[in-house]
Design a protein around this motif. Structure first.
Motif, short mmCIF file in Angstrom:
data_model
loop_
_atom_site.label_atom_id
_atom_site.label_comp_id
_atom_site.label_asym_id
_atom_site.label_seq_id
_atom_site.Cartn_x
_atom_site.Cartn_y
_atom_site.Cartn_z
N ASN A 139 26.24 -29.89 -43.35
CA ASN A 139 26.98 -28.65 -43.15
C ASN A 139 26.44 -27.85 -41.97
O ASN A 139 27.20 -27.29 -41.18
CB ASN A 139 26.97 -27.80 -44.43
CG ASN A 139 27.79 -28.42 -45.53
OD1 ASN A 139 28.68 -29.24 -45.29
ND2 ASN A 139 27.49 -28.05 -46.76
N SER A 142 27.57 -29.38 -38.64
CA SER A 142 28.97 -29.12 -38.30
C SER A 142 29.20 -27.65 -37.96
O SER A 142 30.07 -27.33 -37.15
CB SER A 142 29.90 -29.56 -39.43
OG SER A 142 29.68 -28.80 -40.59
N GLU A 143 28.42 -26.74 -38.54
CA GLU A 143 28.59 -25.31 -38.26
C GLU A 143 27.87 -24.86 -36.99
O GLU A 143 28.39 -24.02 -36.26
CB GLU A 143 28.06 -24.48 -39.44
CG GLU A 143 28.89 -24.60 -40.69
CD GLU A 143 28.22 -23.91 -41.89
OE1 GLU A 143 27.19 -23.24 -41.71
OE2 GLU A 143 28.74 -24.08 -43.01
#
Length: 188
Positions: A139, A142-143
């Motif tokens: 996560n 991807s952020e």
């Protein structure tokens, strides 16, 4: 009178334990200062990681605690090599930063295995804990890791090694098998 002998034995055992802890801390400090690092990501090199994985598997066999690895691979990174070098380098450094933030300092070890793959060794971590860290790292990548016109995605595979306490010999095949399992679970 017997309790004096017992107390003396206890003090001796404690001092030997403290000496062992200090020796291990000194070894880890020396290792951190003298380990060849990947120049771009400042993570451990592949060859050094493979050697350390053998040590971690042996420790797992000796003490009976589980040992997990995470294999992080950037999806489609090889096909996007038309990016300028400085953007590819920024992506790799960003991934390395995400990895460094989510590992336990002084316990877990991380390495850049090749152009797009990273490996984290997590001694003492069961599979469930490693899977939680894998989701967290995926996560964060991807952020936080961005490039113009590009979404950076990572595939993360997790594998656990746990062995009976009575086994001690570590083979290269065990380390290779652990990496193969993590690769298969990443979906690559």
């Amino acid at each position: 009178m017997w309790y004096f002998t017992w107390i003396l034995g206890l003090l001796l055992a404690c001092s030997l334990g403290i000496i062992n802890v200090l020796r291990l801390e000194a070894q880890e400090t020396w290792d951190r200062e003298h380990i060849p690092l990947d120049p771009l990501t400042q993570l451990m090199s592949k060859d050094m990681m493979l050697g350390r994985l053998k040590e971690k598997v042996e420790n797992s066999k000796r003490n009976g605690f589980p040992f997990s690895i995470l294999l992080i691979s950037l999806k489609g990174f090889k096909t996007r090599n038309n990016l300028p070098d400085h953007e590819m380098d920024a992506i790799l450094r960003g991934v390395a930063d995400c990895v460094k933030e989510d590992i336990r300092v002084g316990v877990d070890i991380a390495a850049r295995m090749d152009e797009q793959d990273f490996l984290i060794a997590m001694p003492g971590s069961p599979l469930k804990k490693a899977e939680q860290i894998a989701v967290q790292i995926k996560n964060e990548i991807s952020e936080r890791v961005k490039a113009p016109g590009l979404v950076v995605e990572a595939a993360v595979g997790v594998a656990e090694y746990s062995a009976p306490v009575e086994e001690f010999a570590v083979t290269t095949n065990e380390v290779d098998e652990l990496i193969r399992i993590a690769t298969a679970k990443s979906g690559l």
